[in-house]
Design a protein around this motif. Structure first.
Motif, PDB file in Angstrom:
ATOM      1  N   TRP A  23       0.799  -1.251  -0.178  1.00  0.00           N
ATOM      2  CA  TRP A  23       0.021   0.034   0.036  1.00  0.00           C
ATOM      3  C   TRP A  23       0.821   1.201  -0.175  1.00  0.00           C
ATOM      4  O   TRP A  23       0.678   2.466  -0.643  1.00  0.00           O
ATOM      5  N   LEU A  24       2.032   1.230   0.650  1.00  0.00           N
ATOM      6  CA  LEU A  24       2.806   2.414   0.906  1.00  0.00           C
ATOM      7  C   LEU A  24       3.236   2.550  -0.520  1.00  0.00           C
ATOM      8  O   LEU A  24       3.727   3.800  -0.802  1.00  0.00           O
ATOM      9  N   LEU A  25       3.794   1.513  -1.029  1.00  0.00           N
ATOM     10  CA  LEU A  25       4.799   1.640  -2.304  1.00  0.00           C
ATOM     11  C   LEU A  25       3.675   1.765  -3.554  1.00  0.00           C
ATOM     12  O   LEU A  25       4.242   2.428  -4.525  1.00  0.00           O
ATOM     13  N   GLN A  26       2.544   1.614  -3.444  1.00  0.00           N
ATOM     14  CA  GLN A  26       1.683   1.398  -4.898  1.00  0.00           C
ATOM     15  C   GLN A  26       0.592   2.413  -4.716  1.00  0.00           C
ATOM     16  O   GLN A  26      -0.255   2.496  -5.469  1.00  0.00           O
ATOM     17  N   ARG A  27       0.446   3.210  -3.646  1.00  0.00           N
ATOM     18  CA  ARG A  27      -0.840   4.083  -3.384  1.00  0.00           C
ATOM     19  C   ARG A  27      -1.008   4.943  -4.370  1.00  0.00           C
ATOM     20  O   ARG A  27      -2.212   5.398  -4.802  1.00  0.00           O
ATOM     21  N   GLN A  28       0.052   5.521  -5.201  1.00  0.00           N
ATOM     22  CA  GLN A  28      -0.063   6.158  -6.226  1.00  0.00           C
ATOM     23  C   GLN A  28      -0.637   5.767  -7.402  1.00  0.00           C
ATOM     24  O   GLN A  28      -1.133   6.549  -8.387  1.00  0.00           O
ATOM     25  N   GLN A  29      -0.659   4.415  -7.519  1.00  0.00           N
ATOM     26  CA  GLN A  29      -1.435   3.823  -8.735  1.00  0.00           C
ATOM     27  C   GLN A  29      -2.833   3.751  -8.620  1.00  0.00           C
ATOM     28  O   GLN A  29      -3.540   3.305  -9.661  1.00  0.00           O
ATOM     29  N   SER A  74      -7.730  -0.700  -9.550  1.00  0.00           N
ATOM     30  CA  SER A  74      -6.676  -1.103  -9.836  1.00  0.00           C
ATOM     31  C   SER A  74      -5.464  -0.592  -8.759  1.00  0.00           C
ATOM     32  O   SER A  74      -5.957   0.279  -7.850  1.00  0.00           O
ATOM     33  N   GLY A  75      -4.502  -1.318  -8.375  1.00  0.00           N
ATOM     34  CA  GLY A  75      -3.495  -0.923  -7.488  1.00  0.00           C
ATOM     35  C   GLY A  75      -3.280  -1.827  -6.633  1.00  0.00           C
ATOM     36  O   GLY A  75      -3.586  -3.006  -6.603  1.00  0.00           O
ATOM     37  N   PRO A  76      -2.958  -1.468  -5.237  1.00  0.00           N
ATOM     38  CA  PRO A  76      -2.927  -2.316  -4.192  1.00  0.00           C
ATOM     39  C   PRO A  76      -4.078  -2.994  -3.585  1.00  0.00           C
ATOM     40  O   PRO A  76      -5.168  -2.548  -3.839  1.00  0.00           O
ATOM     41  N   LEU A  77      -3.791  -4.317  -3.248  1.00  0.00           N
ATOM     42  CA  LEU A  77      -5.271  -4.976  -2.882  1.00  0.00           C
ATOM     43  C   LEU A  77      -5.707  -4.304  -1.437  1.00  0.00           C
ATOM     44  O   LEU A  77      -7.125  -4.214  -1.653  1.00  0.00           O
ATOM     45  N   LEU A  78      -5.107  -3.511  -0.849  1.00  0.00           N
ATOM     46  CA  LEU A  78      -5.711  -2.913   0.365  1.00  0.00           C
ATOM     47  C   LEU A  78      -6.714  -1.570  -0.348  1.00  0.00           C
ATOM     48  O   LEU A  78      -7.782  -1.415   0.227  1.00  0.00           O
ATOM     49  N   SER A  79      -6.596  -1.151  -1.498  1.00  0.00           N
ATOM     50  CA  SER A  79      -7.300  -0.362  -1.928  1.00  0.00           C
ATOM     51  C   SER A  79      -8.243  -0.778  -3.159  1.00  0.00           C
ATOM     52  O   SER A  79      -9.045  -0.139  -3.665  1.00  0.00           O
ATOM     53  N   LEU A  80      -8.299  -2.113  -3.416  1.00  0.00           N
ATOM     54  CA  LEU A  80      -8.987  -2.733  -4.204  1.00  0.00           C
ATOM     55  C   LEU A  80     -10.549  -2.487  -3.969  1.00  0.00           C
ATOM     56  O   LEU A  80     -11.034  -3.018  -2.713  1.00  0.00           O
ATOM     57  N   ASN A  81     -11.137  -1.998  -5.110  1.00  0.00           N
ATOM     58  CA  ASN A  81     -12.908  -1.550  -4.740  1.00  0.00           C
ATOM     59  C   ASN A  81     -13.129  -0.721  -3.337  1.00  0.00           C
ATOM     60  O   ASN A  81     -14.166  -0.631  -2.897  1.00  0.00           O
ATOM     61  N   ALA A  82     -12.144  -0.290  -3.015  1.00  0.00           N
ATOM     62  CA  ALA A  82     -12.157   0.383  -1.789  1.00  0.00           C
ATOM     63  C   ALA A  82     -13.340   1.650  -2.002  1.00  0.00           C
ATOM     64  O   ALA A  82     -13.780   1.977  -1.024  1.00  0.00           O
ATOM     65  N   SER A  83     -13.345   2.198  -2.869  1.00  0.00           N
ATOM     66  CA  SER A  83     -14.304   3.508  -3.108  1.00  0.00           C
ATOM     67  C   SER A  83     -15.846   3.091  -3.997  1.00  0.00           C
ATOM     68  O   SER A  83     -16.318   4.062  -4.002  1.00  0.00           O
TER      69      SER A  83
END
Length: 530
Positions: free
Chosen positions: A267-273, A279-288
């Motif tokens: 999450w720290l390394l890929q949150r910009q994506q 798309s992006g880190p698993l922690l942010s998948l479908n988050a919004s």
């Protein structure tokens, strides 16, 4: 205000009162965790008696020493002393509360109906804690004799006897204390019913130690040899059980910790994506990504209050079950372990059927539902989400539970099913409990809390807020005040897994694995008491 809202308001008030009373009632109840620690200590005591027959068991011996520690007897003595002191303090506090309630009843300063209900609940707690205090004193004394503190043990048993002088010989704990005092006195005083009293009142390692002392005094060499041989079998089994109880969770904790660290780094390394497509880190998948919710908060209110609390806390326990039991002429108080298991299973099925029926009729007018609701798809990566969520939940819940334990000090109640499972010896009953806890509960609770409640709340809250709110209500619904924080943590992980996977099979699997692990530990710990 419509008639429907008035009825919902009344039912909500009743539900709040009943849930509140249940939570307050659990305040002074012992936690299952405290009993689990003592059961695990009993297994450690058994394991400490194991003596390998030859050098081929050298590796097993080393593993046993790593599991049981350097001084299991002193560890057990400390834990039993702390458990006794904690129980005594709670007992004194509860008795003080009863005196305050009696004063309130006498002065008629408050609602006596509520006071009488609280007094009865507290009196039952005092009865249970007094019995536990006796049991702990009996066992603590045996531990003291095994540590070379015979005088302290006799004093412990005499204190137990002195507490109940007015009760004569009717209390089995008093009679057992007299037996134990007699066989460890110098000179010994053997009572005629010593063997029967020990067999009836003690179990596990404590029964073994008391019988060994008795048989030595009676010079029953054959009985002593048979007892020691049986204990060797039990001791070896205890080592194997401890390896599962301690080893498997330890491995799972390591895997979960690695996953947590990996997710955090990702999450720290890929949150910009991250973008809105998920798309992006698993922690942010479908988050919004929230759900399209076709109903308003009144439907959510209706399902929770009527479908879950009214059906589960009023209709079934106070109306449907009493009538059914009266017609069938059954008394749950007389049920054995197997009958209790089937009774609990049938009760849960009734609760589930009632709750799901209310849910169905509440959303029926909105059918067909928008895409994504109550999604169960056997394809995809739901299994990985459920399994990974289980591993991640372990370290999180363990940390929260350790902090929680410091606050509650072994009190605050637990799920009432767990002590029944812990003390069960019937394989059929255990299979039925497994069906209830590892199949029925995950299906019903995930449909209600993750399938319906969490998505519905996204109409008013962001996804993370819906996860938090549904997790809190999920924890409160279990009606044990000390379990709210650990269960809310588990509920948050369940919600996270569902919002990311968008498949109810994932949280159902996680929930089932969690309950199955608990049942396995209870079974192994309980089976070590014999």
């Amino acid at each position: 205000m419509t008639l429907k809202r008035i009825i919902l308001g009344i039912l909500t008030a009743i539900a709040i009162v009943l849930v509140g009373l249940s939570l307050v009632g659990s305040w002074n109840q012992p936690q299952i965790q405290s009993r689990l620690e003592l059961y695990q200590t009993n297994l450690l005591l058994h394991a400490s008696e194991w003596q390998p027959k030859d050098d081929r068991d050298a590796n097993f011996t080393s593993a046993r020493n790593n599991i049981i520690g350097a001084d299991p007897l002193n560890t057990a003595l400390t834990q039993y002393r702390e458990a006794r002191d904690s129980n005594r303090k709670t007992l004194e506090t509860t008795r003080s509360q009863i005196k305050d309630i009696q004063s309130a009843i006498a002065s008629k300063s408050d609602d006596n109906t509520l006071n009488f209900a609280q007094k009865n609940a507290l009196s039952e707690s005092v009865k249970q804690m007094s019995a536990l205090q006796n049991e702990l004193d009996l066992r603590l004394g045996i531990l003291q004799t095994s540590s070379g503190k015979t005088e302290a043990a006799i004093q412990t048993w005499n204190n137990l006897i002195d507490r109940y002088k007015t009760q004569g010989d009717g209390d089995s704990s008093i009679a057992t204390a007299r037996v134990l005092t007699g066989i460890w006195s110098n000179p010994a005083q053997l009572l005629p019913d010593a063997d029967q009293r020990i067999q009836k009142s003690l179990d596990g390692w404590f029964r073994y130690r008391a019988l060994a002392q008795l048989y030595q005094l009676q010079e029953r060499s054959q009985d002593l040899a048979a007892l020691q041989a049986a204990e060797q079998v039990t001791a070896e089994q205890a080592v194997e059980k401890l390896a599962i109880i301690v080893g498997v969770p330890a491995i799972a904790l390591c895997i979960g910790t690695v996953l947590l660290v990996g997710l955090a780094l990702q999450w720290l390394l890929q949150r910009q994506q991250l973008d809105k497509s998920g798309s992006g880190p698993l922690l942010s998948l479908n988050a919004s990504l929230s759900w399209d919710v076709p109903w308003d908060g009144e439907i959510v209110w209706q399902v929770l209050v009527v479908g879950f609390f009214f059906v589960g806390q009023i209709l079934i326990p106070y109306l449907l079950l009493p009538v059914s039991l009266a017609v069938l002429k059954l008394n749950p108080a007389t049920f054995d372990g197997r009958e209790k298991a089937f009774y609990i299973f049938a009760t849960y099925l009734l609760l589930s059927a009632g709750g799901l029926s209310v849910l169905y009729f509440s959303v029926k007018s909105f059918l067909p539902l928008p895409d994504g609701w109550f999604r169960i798809d056997w394809r995809g990566n739901w299994f990985l989400w459920g399994l990974g969520g289980y591993f991640v939940a372990l370290p999180l819940v363990v940390v929260v539970s350790l902090i929680n334990q410091q606050f509650w000090q072994g009190q605050g109640g637990s799920n009432p099913i767990l002590p029944i499972v812990l003390e069960g010896r019937d394989n059929v009953a255990l299979a039925v409990f497994f069906g209830t806890a590892a199949i029925a509960a995950p299906v019903f609770e995930e449909i209600v809390f993750r399938g319906f409640l969490l998505p519905s709340l996204t109409r008013y809250l962001p996804v993370w807020g819906a996860i938090a709110a549904s997790a809190f209500l999920f924890a409160v619904a279990h009606l044990s005040v000390s379990e709210i924080l650990p269960l809310a943590t588990l509920g948050a992980v369940l919600g996270f897994v569902y919002t990311r996977s968008r498949n109810l099979l994932a949280p159902m699997l996680l929930h089932s694995l969690w309950n199955s692990g608990t049942l396995l530990s209870l079974f192994l710990l309980g089976s070590g008491a014999g």
